[in-house]
Design a protein around this motif. Structure first.
Motif, short mmCIF file in Angstrom:
data_model
loop_
_atom_site.label_atom_id
_atom_site.label_comp_id
_atom_site.label_asym_id
_atom_site.label_seq_id
_atom_site.Cartn_x
_atom_site.Cartn_y
_atom_site.Cartn_z
N ASP A 129 0.81 -1.22 0.00
CA ASP A 129 0.00 0.00 0.00
C ASP A 129 0.84 1.27 0.00
N THR A 130 2.13 1.13 0.25
CA THR A 130 3.04 2.28 0.22
C THR A 130 3.74 2.42 -1.13
N ALA A 131 3.47 1.51 -2.06
CA ALA A 131 4.16 1.50 -3.35
C ALA A 131 3.37 2.30 -4.39
N GLY A 132 3.92 2.37 -5.59
CA GLY A 132 3.24 3.07 -6.67
C GLY A 132 3.95 2.84 -7.98
N PHE A 133 3.34 3.32 -9.06
CA PHE A 133 3.90 3.18 -10.40
C PHE A 133 4.11 4.57 -11.01
N ASN A 134 5.19 4.70 -11.77
CA ASN A 134 5.45 5.94 -12.49
C ASN A 134 5.98 5.58 -13.87
N LEU A 135 5.25 5.96 -14.91
CA LEU A 135 5.64 5.63 -16.28
C LEU A 135 6.51 6.77 -16.80
N ALA A 136 7.75 6.75 -16.36
CA ALA A 136 8.60 7.94 -16.34
C ALA A 136 9.25 8.32 -17.67
N PHE A 137 9.05 7.55 -18.71
CA PHE A 137 9.86 7.67 -19.92
C PHE A 137 9.86 9.08 -20.52
N THR A 138 8.69 9.64 -20.80
CA THR A 138 8.66 10.95 -21.47
C THR A 138 9.12 12.06 -20.55
N GLY A 139 9.18 11.80 -19.24
CA GLY A 139 9.72 12.80 -18.32
C GLY A 139 11.17 13.12 -18.59
N ILE A 140 11.89 12.18 -19.24
CA ILE A 140 13.26 12.45 -19.66
C ILE A 140 13.36 12.40 -21.19
N ALA A 141 12.22 12.69 -21.84
CA ALA A 141 12.17 12.84 -23.30
C ALA A 141 12.56 11.58 -24.05
N LEU A 142 12.14 10.41 -23.51
CA LEU A 142 12.37 9.15 -24.19
C LEU A 142 11.05 8.47 -24.49
N SER A 143 11.08 7.58 -25.47
CA SER A 143 9.95 6.71 -25.73
C SER A 143 9.90 5.62 -24.66
N CYS A 144 9.04 4.66 -24.83
CA CYS A 144 8.86 3.61 -23.83
C CYS A 144 9.48 2.30 -24.30
N ASP A 145 9.78 1.42 -23.32
CA ASP A 145 10.42 0.15 -23.69
C ASP A 145 10.01 -0.94 -22.70
N THR A 146 10.67 -2.08 -22.82
CA THR A 146 10.46 -3.25 -21.97
C THR A 146 9.02 -3.74 -22.07
N GLY A 147 8.43 -3.56 -23.26
CA GLY A 147 7.13 -4.13 -23.56
C GLY A 147 5.93 -3.36 -23.09
N ILE A 148 6.13 -2.18 -22.50
CA ILE A 148 5.00 -1.47 -21.91
C ILE A 148 4.01 -0.98 -22.97
N SER A 149 4.47 -0.76 -24.20
CA SER A 149 3.53 -0.35 -25.25
C SER A 149 2.56 -1.47 -25.58
N TRP A 150 2.92 -2.70 -25.27
CA TRP A 150 2.07 -3.87 -25.52
C TRP A 150 1.24 -4.22 -24.30
N THR A 151 1.87 -4.20 -23.11
CA THR A 151 1.16 -4.65 -21.91
C THR A 151 0.20 -3.60 -21.35
N LEU A 152 0.62 -2.34 -21.32
CA LEU A 152 -0.17 -1.32 -20.63
C LEU A 152 -1.56 -1.14 -21.23
N PRO A 153 -1.70 -0.94 -22.55
CA PRO A 153 -3.06 -0.77 -23.08
C PRO A 153 -3.93 -2.00 -22.90
N ARG A 154 -3.32 -3.17 -22.79
CA ARG A 154 -4.11 -4.38 -22.55
C ARG A 154 -4.59 -4.45 -21.11
N LEU A 155 -3.91 -3.76 -20.21
CA LEU A 155 -4.34 -3.72 -18.81
C LEU A 155 -5.39 -2.64 -18.57
N ILE A 156 -5.22 -1.47 -19.20
CA ILE A 156 -6.07 -0.33 -18.83
C ILE A 156 -6.71 0.37 -20.02
N GLY A 157 -6.48 -0.12 -21.25
CA GLY A 157 -7.05 0.52 -22.42
C GLY A 157 -6.11 1.54 -23.05
#
Length: 263
Positions: A129-157
């Motif tokens: 309950d003290t944890a969290g998620f941060n999809l930090a990629f664009t915060g440092i002006a990068l695209s996303c990796d490690t499969g998140i473009s595939w997994t994330l929309p399947r989890l939340i749309g």
């Protein structure tokens, strides 16, 4: 040998622990290599019936080690900078998402960038309950990796995935549960026991069937219904030939609870 990733196996449960607490379990090159090799070894080990991925200290994993990244930028070592995606991050994501056995992310602290991506590649995310998620990629002006473009929309749309990737922020555990990023949220003090309870349940289940379900879901995401029906048929035959299926049917007839061996 680096101890930045530890690996233990007990009673069919393999636990992979990121162990750089002073660096919030960020991923430098030796850690990425060791993590990739460890996840792949767990995937191939028939004695392992479920895999748990977790971290030590305050973080689950905050993604790329930016100190190393800055050093490579300053050295203009573009080969080392960008080869890490196909050489390390992609194989880690594939092994987590496609191994023929269940995978649990036991999220003990913040999971950011590639750390979040790895958690999303798992079947279950048991989150403190003290944890969290941060999809930090664009915060440092990068695209996303490690499969998140595939997994994330399947989890939340798709729409919510775009929002969270465009405008990264820390998503607290309760919101992550509401969004579908977390499977369950437990008090931080109970994370180990809650993870162990789920891992034990999975380790005593029909491992081949679990793997076939994982693979069928992955296959159907990029294939037609007709193709998926053919794939399902092959997996039904595969699982139908297992000792677990035959024993489970016999147990059903005898009105007994089946015992699964994972074979």
């Amino acid at each position: 040998m680096s101890d930045s990733v530890t690996y233990t196996v007990a009673d069919g449960v393999a636990t992979i622990t990121l162990n750089r607490p002073d660096a919030m379990n960020s991923l430098d090159t030796p850690t990425k290599v060791l993590l990739r090799d460890t996840v792949q070894a767990a995937a191939e080990d028939n004695a392992v019936r479920v895999v748990v991925l977790t971290g030590t200290g305050r973080a689950f994993c905050v993604g790329q080690d930016l100190k190393e990244h800055i050093g490579l930028l300053e050295a203009n070592d573009t080969a080392a900078l960008w080869s890490t995606v196909p050489d390390h991050y992609a194989p880690i994501a594939l092994a987590l998402a496609e191994m023929p056995k269940p995978v649990i992310a036991s999220v003990n602290g913040v999971a950011a960038g590639a750390g979040a991506s790895m958690a999303f590649a798992c079947d279950f995310r048991v989150v403190a309950d003290t944890a969290g998620f941060n999809l930090a990629f664009t915060g440092i002006a990068l695209s996303c990796d490690t499969g998140i473009s595939w997994t994330l929309p399947r989890l939340i749309g798709h729409a919510k995935a775009v929002e969270l990737l465009y405008f990264p922020r820390t998503i607290p555990a309760a919101e992550a549960l509401d969004l579908g990023l977390a499977t369950s949220v437990v008090p931080a003090a109970d994370l180990s026991s809650a993870t162990a309870e789920l891992a034990t349940k999975l380790a005593h289940g029909p491992t081949v069937a679990y793997g076939a379900v994982r693979q069928s879901l992955g296959y159907s995401a990029t294939h037609t219904l007709a193709e998926s029906l053919v794939y399902e048929a092959s997996k039904m035959q595969q699982t139908g030939d297992t000792e677990d299926h035959h024993n489970a049917v016999a147990s059903f007839v005898a009105k007994q609870k089946p015992t699964f061996t994972g074979r």
